[in-house]
Motif scaffolding. Structure first.
Motif, PDB file in Angstrom:
ATOM      1  N   THR A 110      21.200 -17.075   1.863  1.00 19.47           N
ATOM      2  CA  THR A 110      21.267 -18.739   1.485  1.00 19.47           C
ATOM      3  C   THR A 110      19.720 -19.247   1.418  1.00 19.47           C
ATOM      4  N   LEU A 111      18.860 -18.423   1.787  1.00 22.32           N
ATOM      5  CA  LEU A 111      17.596 -19.059   1.722  1.00 22.32           C
ATOM      6  C   LEU A 111      17.030 -19.284   0.336  1.00 22.32           C
ATOM      7  N   ASN A 112      17.362 -18.218  -0.651  1.00 24.21           N
ATOM      8  CA  ASN A 112      16.850 -18.321  -2.110  1.00 24.21           C
ATOM      9  C   ASN A 112      17.905 -18.429  -3.205  1.00 24.21           C
ATOM     10  N   THR A 113      19.062 -19.028  -2.626  1.00 25.77           N
ATOM     11  CA  THR A 113      20.335 -19.053  -3.392  1.00 25.77           C
ATOM     12  C   THR A 113      20.821 -20.513  -3.477  1.00 25.77           C
ATOM     13  N   PRO A 114      20.871 -21.078  -4.593  1.00 25.03           N
ATOM     14  CA  PRO A 114      21.633 -22.386  -4.781  1.00 25.03           C
ATOM     15  C   PRO A 114      22.837 -22.449  -4.002  1.00 25.03           C
ATOM     16  N   LEU A 115      23.386 -23.772  -3.556  1.00 24.34           N
ATOM     17  CA  LEU A 115      24.442 -23.941  -2.944  1.00 24.34           C
ATOM     18  C   LEU A 115      25.741 -23.454  -3.771  1.00 24.34           C
ATOM     19  N   THR A 144      18.856 -17.213   6.649  1.00 21.18           N
ATOM     20  CA  THR A 144      18.467 -18.682   6.312  1.00 21.18           C
ATOM     21  C   THR A 144      16.845 -18.619   6.310  1.00 21.18           C
ATOM     22  N   SER A 145      16.408 -19.350   7.446  1.00 23.46           N
ATOM     23  CA  SER A 145      14.820 -19.156   7.971  1.00 23.46           C
ATOM     24  C   SER A 145      14.657 -18.080   8.686  1.00 23.46           C
ATOM     25  N   ARG A 146      15.754 -17.162   8.991  1.00 22.66           N
ATOM     26  CA  ARG A 146      15.834 -16.276  10.021  1.00 22.66           C
ATOM     27  C   ARG A 146      17.002 -15.423   9.523  1.00 22.66           C
TER      28      ARG A 146
END
Length: 578
Positions: A110-115, A144-146
């Motif tokens: 989800t960090l690098n993928t559009p919603l 996410t960030s982790r």
């Protein structure tokens, strides 16, 4: 050296989990998994070692060991590695895993993928689970960030479906993704002159620098997650397939032609070290572009086109920038796949089919093991080429490796001196993250009956944390073969270790911690005892007595940079004896 009788059997029982030869052991062997398919992508079986030739930097190598791996029958029972019944209060980071089939890891990025694309990925995964073949072992992680473990390895589709439906896997807006090319920005303002134009140019550079910094953070977070996965999967025998759903991953951030003054970052070293770790852990990466087939955003119906009326050259500029950016992102995915022996799936809306193809490819392959004829371990890149005389076949395998000296191989991977921003122990100690298995160990956790108003010396607590506190005693034994112990000039064996315990609340907030770095010089007689009884250490920590707490216990080999960690709720610890 102190002995913990309840844990001493770890050296004998858990050693069975480490018998499969892998590159992470530091021995001078190279393992190359080769998937062979026909023109339709179907696996080809029953080939012999004589059907392959392998060269390293153009020099032919002798294949010392050859194995064919095929997907087990859907009706065949799953063969698990050794499992051990734990006495109350004893915990381990070892997990039994299938020994007759590869493991599959799905990473929802989800960090690098559009919603909007995240929702599509989840729907496609649900479609895949409807037709999932029995016996496929899958774990699901979120980024996410982790890195977050959403579901451990299971072959039960209903369990995997529940993990995808859990709130932890819900689509999330990434705070670090830049706006799509073609969105309104500062540069869309009407043409200005003089001081106003200079101010606008300064604001534009500031905006570009912020975007560059965000992209660099995404690179570091993503490489961090890949490292964690490599360390988590290290002790599982055989091949592991990492199916990575991602929408936009920038390998390096460089200045563009429109604004050459923005900050410059390069992530080549982090990428190199990460792929080295993955290949040593026999992890093949299968990147899947979560966006599927998509058109340039400037063609989107929601784009009014007003910005291009103010700037007629803007459309061509944005289209060229979008094309170059997409090509770079796809090149990164292709490079990650090639470096680890996987395959990238790009420009396809049939994502659930991509998952099945990745599992099929990673379940039908040949393993070629050789000892390099070049004994000069100079850390340089060595190119691997595998060829087959069988006509009309495609070979998929990793294309090379960096020849680190065996005793330095793990230390070179993401050491503080080679990968700024990544800390193996910090990543290993994250609440709820995967439990790294580079160092296998068992921990006996005991609680005391006496409560105190203050934490005991050696425990660092969060500000304003109040008692009463209960002391926990943690005795651990680690497999000695997982810990580096080079011989010094005096003939003694040197160990450099760090033992860490962190207590978290349910939300992942650290409440208390303790850390003990230790350097040991062992005489040969004491070293023999350690090899028989294991690497033993003990830690005490005080935690709030009336709260739900999660203990994360970790060991860090400071010489090789290998880590191991296990997590448990304090409710799993037997109550203290009166």
């Amino acid at each position: 050296m102190r002995t913990y009788p309840a844990l001493a059997f770890i050296v004998l029982t858990m050693s069975a989990a480490s018998q499969t030869p892998t590159i992470r052991t530091g021995t001078q062997i190279v393992i190359v998994d080769v998937a062979v398919t026909d023109s339709r992508g179907n696996p080809i079986h029953d080939l012999k070692a004589s059907d392959f030739t392998l060269t390293e930097n153009g020099v032919a190598q002798s294949i010392a060991r050859f194995e064919e791996h095929t997907a087990p029958s859907v009706t065949a029972p799953i063969k698990l590695g050794p499992s051990f019944k734990m006495d109350p209060g004893i915990f381990t980071n070892y997990s039994p895993a299938p020994t007759d089939r590869p493991l599959n890891v799905v990473l929802l990025d989800t960090l690098n993928t559009p919603l909007k694309d995240q929702a599509y990925v989840r729907n496609q995964m649900m479609e895949f689970l409807k037709t999932m073949q029995p016996g496929a072992n899958i774990a699901i992680f979120g980024l996410t960030s982790r890195l977050i473990l959403l579901q451990g390895f299971t072959s039960d589709p209903s369990v995997l479906r529940s993990a995808l439906e859990h709130k932890k896997s819900n689509p999330k807006n990434s705070p670090l993704l830049p706006e799509p090319i073609g969105s309104d920005t500062i540069s869309d303002q009407p043409a200005l002159t003089g001081a106003d134009a200079e101010t606008l140019a300064n604001l534009q550079q500031f905006e570009d620098n912020i975007t560059a910094i965000q992209n660099q953070m995404r690179v570091l977070y993503t490489m961090d997650a890949m490292n964690q996965l490599g360390r988590y999967l290290a002790a599982f025998p055989g091949r592991k397939n990492l199916i990575w759903f991602s929408g936009s991953f920038p390998l390096s951030v460089l200045p563009d032609g429109d604004n050459p003054n923005i900050m410059q970052f390069s992530s080549d070293k982090e990428f190199q070290d990460t792929t080295n770790l993955l290949t040593r852990s026999q992890v093949a990466v299968y990147p899947v572009d979560a966006r599927g087939l998509f058109a340039p955003p400037m063609y989107d119906a929601s784009n009014s086109g007003a910005r291009y009326a103010r700037n007629p050259r803007g459309f061509a500029q944005d289209l060229a920038k979008f094309t170059a950016q997409t090509a770079d992102e796809h090149a990164t995915m292709l490079q990650m796949a090639e470096a680890t022996g996987g395959k990238a799936f790009l420009n396809t809306n049939n994502l659930h089919s991509a998952v099945q193809k990745a599992i099929d490819s990673g379940s039908n392959f040949y393993t070629l093991i050789y000892t390099p004829s070049n004994k000069d371990w100079n850390s340089r890149y060595r190119k691997i080429v595998v060829h087959s005389d069988i006509q009309n076949v495609q070979l998929t395998y990793r294309r090379g490796y960096y020849a680190y000296p065996p005793q330095e191989a793990m230390a070179a991977t993401n050491s503080p001196t080679t990968a700024p921003g990544y800390d193996a122990m910090r990543a290993a100690m994250q609440r709820g993250g995967p439990q790294p298995t580079e160092i296998l160990f068992k921990a006996q956790v005991l609680s005391t009956a006496t409560l105190t108003d203050t934490a005991e010396p050696g425990t660092s607590t969060a500000p304003a944390l109040k008692g009463p506190f209960r002391k926990y005693i943690i005795n651990c034994v680690a497999l000695p073969g997982d810990v580096s112990s080079p011989i010094g000039k005096d003939g003694n064996h040197i160990l450099g270790l760090q033992f860490v315990v962190v207590a978290y609340d349910r939300g992942g907030k650290p409440l208390a911690s303790t850390s003990s770095p230790l350097t040991i010089s062992l005489k040969p007689d004491n070293y023999k005892i350690m090899m028989q009884q294991g690497v033993q250490f003990s830690q005490n920590i005080s935690i709030p007595a009336k709260r739900e707490v999660f203990l994360r216990i970790g060991i860090h080999d400071l010489l090789s940079n290998k880590v191991g960690a296990v997590e448990l709720p304090n409710s799993a610890v037997p109550p203290p004896k009166p």
